[in-house]
Each structure stands twice: as structure tokens, then as C-alpha cells.
Scaffold this active site. Structure first.
Site, PDB file in Angstrom:
ATOM      1  N   ARG A 110       6.818   0.241  -3.146  1.00 56.70           N
ATOM      2  CA  ARG A 110       7.746   1.480  -2.924  1.00 56.70           C
ATOM      3  C   ARG A 110       8.881   1.398  -4.411  1.00 56.70           C
ATOM      4  O   ARG A 110       9.917   2.066  -4.018  1.00 56.70           O
ATOM      5  CB  ARG A 110       8.539   1.367  -1.689  1.00 56.70           C
ATOM      6  CG  ARG A 110       7.805   1.213  -0.641  1.00 56.70           C
ATOM      7  CD  ARG A 110       6.745   2.467  -0.361  1.00 56.70           C
ATOM      8  NE  ARG A 110       6.185   2.390   0.958  1.00 56.70           N
ATOM      9  CZ  ARG A 110       4.969   2.850   1.323  1.00 56.70           C
ATOM     10  NH1 ARG A 110       4.393   3.785   0.597  1.00 56.70           N
ATOM     11  NH2 ARG A 110       4.694   2.949   2.714  1.00 56.70           N
ATOM     12  N   ASN A 123       1.674   5.538  -5.389  1.00 56.99           N
ATOM     13  CA  ASN A 123       2.445   6.519  -4.634  1.00 56.99           C
ATOM     14  C   ASN A 123       3.948   6.372  -4.526  1.00 56.99           C
ATOM     15  O   ASN A 123       4.393   6.336  -3.288  1.00 56.99           O
ATOM     16  CB  ASN A 123       1.467   6.831  -3.266  1.00 56.99           C
ATOM     17  CG  ASN A 123       1.751   5.737  -2.251  1.00 56.99           C
ATOM     18  OD1 ASN A 123       1.986   4.687  -2.780  1.00 56.99           O
ATOM     19  ND2 ASN A 123       1.756   6.106  -0.979  1.00 56.99           N
ATOM     20  N   ASP A 145      -4.171   7.128  -3.944  1.00 57.58           N
ATOM     21  CA  ASP A 145      -3.985   6.732  -2.662  1.00 57.58           C
ATOM     22  C   ASP A 145      -2.563   7.159  -1.812  1.00 57.58           C
ATOM     23  O   ASP A 145      -1.300   7.381  -2.663  1.00 57.58           O
ATOM     24  CB  ASP A 145      -3.719   5.045  -2.292  1.00 57.58           C
ATOM     25  CG  ASP A 145      -3.837   4.664  -0.925  1.00 57.58           C
ATOM     26  OD1 ASP A 145      -4.508   5.239  -0.154  1.00 57.58           O
ATOM     27  OD2 ASP A 145      -2.830   3.932  -0.791  1.00 57.58           O
ATOM     28  N   ASP A 197      -3.467  -2.818   2.957  1.00 56.64           N
ATOM     29  CA  ASP A 197      -2.582  -1.756   2.913  1.00 56.64           C
ATOM     30  C   ASP A 197      -1.055  -1.817   3.304  1.00 56.64           C
ATOM     31  O   ASP A 197      -0.756  -0.816   4.181  1.00 56.64           O
ATOM     32  CB  ASP A 197      -3.475  -0.583   3.650  1.00 56.64           C
ATOM     33  CG  ASP A 197      -2.884   0.930   3.382  1.00 56.64           C
ATOM     34  OD1 ASP A 197      -2.216   1.158   2.527  1.00 56.64           O
ATOM     35  OD2 ASP A 197      -3.258   1.989   4.354  1.00 56.64           O
ATOM     36  N   HIS A 238       7.731   1.142   6.043  1.00 56.06           N
ATOM     37  CA  HIS A 238       8.442   2.418   6.298  1.00 56.06           C
ATOM     38  C   HIS A 238      10.037   2.079   7.055  1.00 56.06           C
ATOM     39  O   HIS A 238       9.849   0.944   7.774  1.00 56.06           O
ATOM     40  CB  HIS A 238       7.756   3.396   7.105  1.00 56.06           C
ATOM     41  CG  HIS A 238       6.811   4.052   6.277  1.00 56.06           C
ATOM     42  ND1 HIS A 238       6.887   5.022   5.141  1.00 56.06           N
ATOM     43  CD2 HIS A 238       5.257   3.939   6.594  1.00 56.06           C
ATOM     44  CE1 HIS A 238       5.781   5.257   4.700  1.00 56.06           C
ATOM     45  NE2 HIS A 238       4.890   4.723   5.443  1.00 56.06           N
TER      46      HIS A 238
HETATM   47  C1  NCD Z   1       0.186   4.516   3.047  1.00 52.06           C
HETATM   48  C2  NCD Z   1       1.849   4.757   2.849  1.00 52.06           C
HETATM   49  O1  NCD Z   1       2.586   4.756   3.766  1.00 52.06           O
HETATM   50  O2  NCD Z   1       2.064   4.846   1.601  1.00 52.06           O
HETATM   51  N1  NCD Z   1       0.244   4.884   4.596  1.00 52.06           N
HETATM   52  C3  NCD Z   1      -0.988   4.519   5.436  1.00 52.06           C
HETATM   53  O3  NCD Z   1      -0.787   4.869   6.549  1.00 52.06           O
HETATM   54  N2  NCD Z   1      -1.775   3.740   4.792  1.00 52.06           N
HETATM   55  C4  NCD Z   1      -0.539   5.797   2.559  1.00 52.06           C
HETATM   56  C5  NCD Z   1      -2.004   5.160   2.276  1.00 52.06           C
HETATM   57  O4  NCD Z   1      -2.528   4.102   2.230  1.00 52.06           O
HETATM   58  O5  NCD Z   1      -2.853   6.189   2.255  1.00 52.06           O
HETATM   59 ZN    ZN Z   2      -4.654   5.590   1.782  1.00 45.02          ZN
HETATM   60 ZN    ZN Z   3      -2.221   2.642   0.985  1.00 48.37          ZN
END
Ligand code: NCD
Ligand code: ZN
Ligand code: ZN
Ligand code: ZN
Length: 425
Positions: free
Chosen positions: A66, A96, A154, A307, A311
Site C-alpha cells: 500500500r 495497485n 493485479d 496475496d 484493509h
Molecule cells: C487485493 C487488494 O486489496 O489490493 N484484494 C483481494 O481481494 N485480493 C487485490 C487483488 O489481489 O486482486
Molecule cells: Zn488479484
Molecule cells: Zn493481490
């Protein structure tokens, strides 16, 4: 301390083909000697690794730290702390961010910030398209020269097949690769939970697995025709496993990763209506989980990637449409993979392969090895220690995981990065 002796541990290294009780003497950060019964001596720090496994440290090619732009969710320091607490010493940050990592200066920013923190190797993935808008390719060679280890949009798929084909060809031609978040947005629409009995019973907007499956199929076909590599992010469905099996058999350069949560949790996590269960792709059904577990065992799925998607609490408290998808994962991958070893899906050697060796190789790094002369980059963990997931033990700035309050088995005790202890339980 110039000398550290790791005593009595069970050493597992898939590269040097080691599975044995061995002592490891580290001198000034380098593995000086590996052997049975190395005697401690004056001025030597001894780590008692009895009942522990000592393995090369882990690599996660899919995390969201982030930074820049949303450091209230996570930053490179807290993300690095979560990484080393999970046994990881190399992570690849997704682009992202705000702004997206679509420019060489932003790629350098992430690398420099990671080096400043210094807990682990923090590497960036570059965006495939400018602003991750899916329209115009980034200047991939400039991003690669700046240190981008691969390319992905992504968080979003590359919907335009022509652009994806060009991206695959270009990334492949410069010795890199693209990775796709496989989701056909025209099928997923405003879906929230995996389309199945649970979503139907709870009245949650359904997200059909075809949204993922058709995109995996498209990417596999593009890879087959271009002869260029593609990596499938967070593969979660049984049909997806079949498609990748087919593509590999056809000789396509396809690789795939699976997350700890897709290996462990089902859409039943929704039963308390808690949006901590919301993730992309959505948590699936038992038969999908069985399929991805066996695919990880057989090599159809190449390795694990967390991944790790932090949040903020208020965001995960929003109603299911507004709540952003994602859950944290860096501290849970090891215990979840060990659970699969206990359940006999695969052995401990494969477990270390999917956490350490295979993901490192995928991004062109020499995987860490437990070998005389190598810099110490290793993880010491107790495979039988049980611990409860509470907010206090989570190093990440965000605590968004459905695992809160649950017990996991397998705990990292020490992580060594670049010859130094960067984490101690
Ligand atoms: C990811 C994010 O929060 O950036 N969220 C998710 O649910 N995996 C984005 C992603 O990996 O697609
Ligand atoms: Zn993803
Ligand atoms: Zn991701
Ligand atoms: Zn010495």
C-alpha cells in the site's frame, strides 16, 4: 555476535536435498559449517532449535504493502515486519498503489524504501498498463531496468485480450513475464460471494466461478499461441486447475500460485455475515479447496503466494458492496501449509519448495540455500506449536482476517535475512 550456532534442528532444504538433524554454525552472517554435533564455544551464541525445523527462508511474490498512497492500511515497514514474522525474507509488492507503479521512479521508490527498512528484500512488480487502466502498455523495459521483477495490473484483470497478448509478448521478449488477476468483469459484475448454496441462502450477490475460469482459459490460450509465459494469480477453482493442467500438457509456459486462504477457508466464512470473508477471488467450496490442494501437491500449482491484502477496520466494517476485498496472509501461510503436510497432501520437502524455492526461482532469484559458504537466509520454526490468531500477534497495520480467534499450528521462531536475525519470537 560473530558466531551463531543453531543446534539440534531438523534441516530441510529441497535444493541441497537435505532432510536431517544438523547443527549450523554461522560466522559473520555466513554459513561456516553444517554437521552433526558441532560444539558450542566461548563467545558463540547458541540457538536451541530442538523440535524445530530449519529451512531456507520464504519468498512471497504477491503482497500489497500500500505504499505509496494508502499507508494507513500498511506501509513498507509494517509489511516487512509481518513478512519476517511469517518466515519470509523476499516479497514482491503489487502495483495497485496510489499512484500505480507504472513509472520507473515509483519502482525505485519501493526498492529504496524497502532497503531503508532493511528487514527483508522488498521488490516491486510493475503495472502492465498505464494507471492500471487497461488501455495503454507501460514502458516495461524502463520499469524492468529500474527493478520491476514482473508485470501485473493485479486488483484488476487485463480485460482487453489484444492488450494482454501484446503485454505477454513484450514482457516475454525482455526476459520477464506478466501475471494476471483472472476475473472477467462482465461475469463477476457486482458479485460479492462465490455463487453457490451459501450465497443463495444468505442472499449475497453471487460471483460465478466462470468469471475466473474463462479468464484463466484465455490467458492460457494466449500463452500457448505466443509461446510466452503467463502467471496466474491466486488460482482458486477446480475448473481453473483443469485448465492449467491442460495448458501445461500442451507445453504452454503457464505457472500458477494459490493463497493460504484459498487452501484453507470456504465460503462458509460468510455465515456470520462478516465482510472479513470478502476477498477476490471469493472463498470457494470444499471441492475447489480439495482441487487446489492436490494441484499444489502435484505441481500443477507451482507455489504459494499470500496475496496479503491489508484493509483498515472501518473499511472492512462497511456493507458487503462497499467493503474492499482482501485479507492479510503473511503470518498464516506457514501454518496452513503445515496443516496440509499433517493431512498428507504432500511432505515437508514440498512444503518448503512451495514457500521458498519455487517462488524465488520464478522471479529469477537464486533461492536461499542451507549450504556452507552461503549467506544465512533461513527460517527456524516449531511445526507443532499451537498459537491463537489475535490482533496482538499480527504485525501488519491491518488485522483483516477471518482467522482472528482461531488456533493455528506451526510458529516461526527466528528469521535470518542477509546473515542477520531480523525476527525472533
Ligand atoms: C487485493 C487488494 O486489496 O489490493 N484484494 C483481494 O481481494 N485480493 C487485490 C487483488 O489481489 O486482486
Ligand atoms: Zn488479484
Ligand atoms: Zn493481490
Ligand atoms: Zn570463526
Amino acid at each position: 555476535m560473530d558466531h551463531i550456532l543453531i543446534k539440534g534442528g531438523y534441516v530441510v532444504d529441497p535444493i541441497t536435498n537435505t532432510s536431517d538433524y544438523l547443527d549450523i554454525l554461522i560466522e559473520k552472517g555466513k554459513i561456516k559449517k553444517i554437521g552433526k554435533d558441532i560444539k558450542p564455544f566461548a563467545g558463540c551464541q547458541v540457538i536451541d532449535a530442538k523440535d524445530c525445523i530449519v529451512s531456507p527462508s520464504f519468498t512471497d511474490i504477491h503482497v500489497h504493502f500500500r505504499d505509496p498512497g494508502q499507508t494507513y492500511k500498511e506501509d513498507i515497514r509494517t509489511g516487512s515486519m509481518a513478512a519476517v514474522a511469517g518466515g519470509y525474507t523476499t516479497v514482491v509488492c503489487m502495483p495497485n498503489t496510489l499512484p500505480a507503479l507504472d513509472d520507473a521512479s515509483l519502482i525505485r521508490y519501493v526498492i529504496e524504501k524497502g532497503e531503508e527498512v532493511g528487514l527483508c528484500r522488498v521488490l516491486p512488480a510493475g503495472a502492465i498498463t498505464k494507471g492500471r487502466r487497461g488501455k495503454e502498455l507501460t514502458e516495461m523495459s524502463l520499469l524492468k531496468d529500474a527493478g520491476a521483477v514482473y508485470f501485473t495490473d493485479d486488483g484488476a484483470p487485463v480485460m482487453d485480450s489484444h492488450i494482454m497478448r501484446k503485454a505477454m509478448e513484450f514482457a516475454g521478449s525482455i526476459g520477464s513475464f506478466v501475471a494476471d488477476h483472472c476475473e472477467d468483469l462482465s461475469l463477476s459484475k457486482d458479485g460479492v460471494a462465490h455463487e453457490g448454496e451459501i450465497a443463495a441462502a444468505l442472499g449475497l450477490p453471487p460471483l460465478p466461478p466462470e468469471a475466473e475460469d474463462t479468464m484463466i482459459a484465455r490467458d492460457c490460450v494466449l500463452s500457448l499461441h505466443t509461446g510466452m509465459p503467463v502467471h496466474i494469480c491466486h488460482l482458486s477453482t477446480k475448473v481453473g486447475v483443469e485448465i492449467v493442467t491442460w495448458a501445461k500438457a500442451m507445453g504452454a509456459k503457464v505457472t500458477a500460485e494459490v493463497t493460504p486462504h484459498h487452501l484453507y477457508l470456504t465460503d462458509e466464512e460468510w455465515l456470520d455475515f462478516d465482510c472479513k470473508a470478502k476477498v477476490s477471488p471469493p472463498l470457494r467450496e470444499h471441492e475447489d479447496i480439495e482441487a487446489v490442494r492436490w494441484a499444489l501437491a502435484s505441481g500443477i500449482i507451482d507455489f504459494v503466494a499470500t496475496d496479503h491484502a491489508p484493509h483498515a477496520h472501518q473499511e472492512k466494517m462497511m456493507e458487503h458492496h462497499a467493503c474492499p476485498p482482501g485479507m492479510i496472509g503473511l503470518q498464516f501461510a506457514l501454518p496452513i501449509v503445515l496443516e496440509l503436510v499433517r493431512k498428507d497432501y504432500f511432505d515437508i520437502n514440498r512444503a518448503i519448495e512451495v514457500l521458498s524455492t519455487k517462488p524465488a526461482e520464478k522471479i529469477g532469484l537464486k533461492p536461499p540455500q542451507i549450504k556452507e559458504g552461503e549467506v544465512a537466509e533461513l527460517t527456524i520454526f516449531d511445526p507443532t506449536e499451537s498459537w491463537e490468531v489475535t490482533e496482538d500477534v499480527i504485525y501488519s497495520k491491518s488485522k483483516n482476517t477471518p482467522l482472528l480467534g482461531r488456533k493455528l499450528i506451526g510458529k516461526v521462531k527466528y528469521t535470518f535475512y542477509n546473515g542477520k536475525i531480523v525476527y525472533k519470537d
